[in-house]
Design an enzyme around this catalytic site. Structure first.
Site, PDB file in Angstrom:
ATOM      1  N   GLN A 189      -4.063 -71.828 -22.090  1.00  0.00           N
ATOM      2  CA  GLN A 189      -2.928 -70.866 -22.548  1.00  0.00           C
ATOM      3  C   GLN A 189      -2.680 -69.119 -21.520  1.00  0.00           C
ATOM      4  O   GLN A 189      -3.945 -69.628 -21.288  1.00  0.00           O
ATOM      5  CB  GLN A 189      -2.912 -70.506 -23.953  1.00  0.00           C
ATOM      6  CG  GLN A 189      -2.503 -68.392 -24.380  1.00  0.00           C
ATOM      7  CD  GLN A 189      -0.775 -69.297 -25.645  1.00  0.00           C
ATOM      8  OE1 GLN A 189      -0.410 -71.052 -24.959  1.00  0.00           O
ATOM      9  NE2 GLN A 189      -0.088 -68.940 -25.047  1.00  0.00           N
ATOM     10  N   ASP A 227       2.280 -78.676 -19.879  1.00  0.00           N
ATOM     11  CA  ASP A 227       3.485 -77.554 -20.052  1.00  0.00           C
ATOM     12  C   ASP A 227       3.512 -77.968 -18.628  1.00  0.00           C
ATOM     13  O   ASP A 227       4.583 -76.392 -18.676  1.00  0.00           O
ATOM     14  CB  ASP A 227       1.704 -76.544 -19.746  1.00  0.00           C
ATOM     15  CG  ASP A 227       2.047 -74.858 -20.887  1.00  0.00           C
ATOM     16  OD1 ASP A 227       2.658 -75.302 -21.167  1.00  0.00           O
ATOM     17  OD2 ASP A 227       0.524 -74.845 -20.639  1.00  0.00           O
ATOM     18  N   LYS A 262       0.725 -73.073 -31.802  1.00  0.00           N
ATOM     19  CA  LYS A 262       0.471 -74.802 -31.655  1.00  0.00           C
ATOM     20  C   LYS A 262       0.076 -75.374 -32.226  1.00  0.00           C
ATOM     21  O   LYS A 262       0.219 -76.932 -32.733  1.00  0.00           O
ATOM     22  CB  LYS A 262       0.376 -74.008 -29.813  1.00  0.00           C
ATOM     23  CG  LYS A 262       1.612 -73.720 -29.720  1.00  0.00           C
ATOM     24  CD  LYS A 262       1.275 -73.260 -28.036  1.00  0.00           C
ATOM     25  CE  LYS A 262       2.172 -72.887 -27.083  1.00  0.00           C
ATOM     26  NZ  LYS A 262       2.019 -72.251 -25.936  1.00  0.00           N
TER      27      LYS A 262
HETATM   28  N1  LUD Z   1       0.751 -70.266 -21.524  1.00  0.00           N
HETATM   29  C1  LUD Z   1       3.249 -70.265 -23.084  1.00  0.00           C
HETATM   30  N2  LUD Z   1       1.714 -67.905 -22.776  1.00  0.00           N
HETATM   31  C2  LUD Z   1       2.637 -67.398 -22.834  1.00  0.00           C
HETATM   32  N3  LUD Z   1       8.152 -66.654 -30.788  1.00  0.00           N
HETATM   33  C3  LUD Z   1       4.139 -69.243 -24.945  1.00  0.00           C
HETATM   34  C4  LUD Z   1       5.629 -68.473 -26.569  1.00  0.00           C
HETATM   35  C5  LUD Z   1       5.996 -69.255 -29.076  1.00  0.00           C
HETATM   36  N4  LUD Z   1       0.234 -71.957 -21.028  1.00  0.00           N
HETATM   37  C6  LUD Z   1       1.412 -71.108 -21.666  1.00  0.00           C
HETATM   38  O1  LUD Z   1       3.598 -70.780 -25.606  1.00  0.00           O
HETATM   39  O2  LUD Z   1       4.391 -72.229 -23.376  1.00  0.00           O
HETATM   40  C7  LUD Z   1       3.215 -71.822 -22.376  1.00  0.00           C
HETATM   41  N5  LUD Z   1       1.810 -72.129 -21.935  1.00  0.00           N
HETATM   42  N6  LUD Z   1       3.730 -69.170 -23.185  1.00  0.00           N
HETATM   43  N7  LUD Z   1       4.896 -68.355 -25.490  1.00  0.00           N
HETATM   44  C8  LUD Z   1       4.991 -67.708 -24.007  1.00  0.00           C
HETATM   45  C9  LUD Z   1       4.224 -68.097 -22.777  1.00  0.00           C
HETATM   46  C10 LUD Z   1       1.784 -69.765 -22.506  1.00  0.00           C
HETATM   47  C11 LUD Z   1       6.298 -67.111 -26.883  1.00  0.00           C
HETATM   48  C12 LUD Z   1       6.451 -67.280 -28.025  1.00  0.00           C
HETATM   49  C13 LUD Z   1       6.857 -68.160 -29.147  1.00  0.00           C
HETATM   50  C14 LUD Z   1       5.955 -69.263 -27.392  1.00  0.00           C
HETATM   51  C15 LUD Z   1       7.302 -68.440 -30.668  1.00  0.00           C
HETATM   52  O3  LUD Z   1       7.388 -68.957 -31.555  1.00  0.00           O
HETATM   53  C16 LUD Z   1       8.202 -66.600 -32.116  1.00  0.00           C
HETATM   54  C17 LUD Z   1      10.269 -66.303 -32.226  1.00  0.00           C
HETATM   55  O4  LUD Z   1      10.541 -66.247 -31.299  1.00  0.00           O
HETATM   56  O5  LUD Z   1      10.493 -66.989 -33.434  1.00  0.00           O
HETATM   57  C18 LUD Z   1       8.001 -65.422 -32.648  1.00  0.00           C
HETATM   58  C19 LUD Z   1       6.415 -65.284 -32.513  1.00  0.00           C
HETATM   59  C20 LUD Z   1       6.145 -64.054 -33.603  1.00  0.00           C
HETATM   60  O6  LUD Z   1       4.798 -63.400 -33.424  1.00  0.00           O
HETATM   61  O7  LUD Z   1       6.139 -63.693 -34.913  1.00  0.00           O
END
Ligand code: LUD
Ligand code: NAP
Length: 296
Positions: free
Chosen positions: A101, A124, A57
């Site tokens: 987060q 969020d 992020k």
């Molecule tokens: N908390 C989120 N906690 C977890 N995957 C995310 C997420 C990017 N306050 C708050 O961002 O929105 C949130 N707000 N969350 N998450 C999960 C959740 C939070 C999950 C996956 C990914 C954000 C992401 O980019 C990649 C993909 O699917 O291609 C893979 C990344 C890797 O580990 O290789």
């Protein structure tokens, strides 16, 4: 049906397009008012997965010209300590969005912390007032939660129509399933929510034109659970052991991709589907929030 193959929705590419669009918006904001949007990304403790997401992020912010304010708090910080930080960020005029987060360490009450974030900076979209407005007819929330907003964007940018369609959301969490169901309802889908106590989920999912899978259960949704031609958006991000990888694991979705690809009309991969869209929507919310705050 054996020879059919779903169209793969490339979330990574769509997210990149959105990031390019946002970079242009940030440049024009700088020209018109000389200011950059600012996002505070707060992380508590050192969970490996949270650190990975937070790093992504922060990097994404830098790429589109959003200033990121990094707040890294130790695992043993008190709830009052986190709240104090949030309050400082609330009153900092250079910060237009605040993200804490999740999950937080067990000794900290998530609700107490999140409800401190002023709704103008709730990028969020987790504030009860934002969720409440999302649920009500004729009301517009200030921000939509990033993951559901990203899933909707994937459907729209793939030309999939939602109005009048049967949508099934698997999962009812505050951050994904519930707001996703509300958002699809706002888009005039007929929405069913499947959860851990649902009887015969398979039968319900098989009726869906649009499936949003967000249960956190690796490869739970099999090919024969899917209606031929359905659009399937896989939010699940599950690490499973894989000795052939250097890391020892790989990521899989809630959908059995190899089976589903033979039946579905559209399908998102994991990784490279919803994940990158969550990050892109966070940037988008931050730019929208900054514009609102800077032009009032
Ligand atoms: N908390 C989120 N906690 C977890 N995957 C995310 C997420 C990017 N306050 C708050 O961002 O929105 C949130 N707000 N969350 N998450 C999960 C959740 C939070 C999950 C996956 C990914 C954000 C992401 O980019 C990649 C993909 O699917 O291609 C893979 C990344 C890797 O580990 O290789
Ligand atoms: P969560 O808080 O654990 O919620 C899971 C939901 O799924 C709950 O509502 C639960 O039902 C339901 N569920 C669990 N097992 C089920 C089953 N066998 N059948 C039907 N429903 C079941 O998880 P979350 O935060 O919503 O995340 C869900 C998944 O998405 C996880 O894999 C997470 O890593 C991933 N995720 C990805 C992104 C992204 O950007 N790609 C963002 C957020 C989350 P009950 O309510 O009855 O317990």
């Amino acid at each position: 049906m054996a020879s059919a193959t779903a169209r793969i929705i490339d979330g990574k590419a769509i997210a990149q397009t959105i990031r390019d669009e946002l970079a242009a918006e940030v440049r024009s904001l700088a020209e018109s008012c000389g200011k950059a949007p600012g996002l505070a990304v707060v992380i508590v403790g050192n969970r490996k997965d949270s650190q990975t997401y937070v790093a992504m992020k922060r990097k994404a912010c830098a790429e589109v010209g959003i200033r990121s304010f990094n707040v890294d708090l130790p695992e043993d910080v008190s709830e009052a300590g986190v709240i104090q930080k949030v309050q400082e960020l609330n009153s900092n005029p250079e910060v237009h969005g605040i993200l804490v987060q999740l999950p937080l360490p067990k000794h900290i009450n998530e609700e107490n912390v999140l409800s401190e974030i002023i709704i103008q900076k709730d990028v969020d979209g987790f504030h009860p007032l934002n969720i409440g407005k999302l649920a009500m007819k004729g009301r517009d929330p200030l921000f939509l939660p990033c993951t559901p907003k990203g899933c909707l964007e994937l459907l729209l940018r793939s030309g999939i129509s939602i109005k009048g369609k049967r949508a099934v959301v698997v999962g009812r969490s505050n951050i994904v399933g519930l707001p996703m169901a509300l958002l699809l309802l706002k888009e005039d889908a007929t929405v069913t929510v499947v959860h851990s106590r649902t009887a015969d989920p398979e039968r319900i999912i098989r009726e869906a034109d649009i499936v949003i899978a967000a249960a956190g259960q690796a490869m739970m949704i099999k090919g024969d659970w899917i209606k031929p031609g359905a659009a399937v958006i896989d939010v699940g991000t599950n690490a499973v052991n894989d000795p052939s990888r250097k890391s020892g694991y790989r990521l899989v979705g809630d959908v059995d991709f190899d089976e589903a690809v033979k039946v579905a009309g559209w399908l998102t991969p994991v990784p490279g589907g919803v994940g990158p869209m969550t990050v892109a929507m966070l940037l988008k919310n931050t730019v929208e929030g900054a514009k609102r705050q800077l032009t009032q």
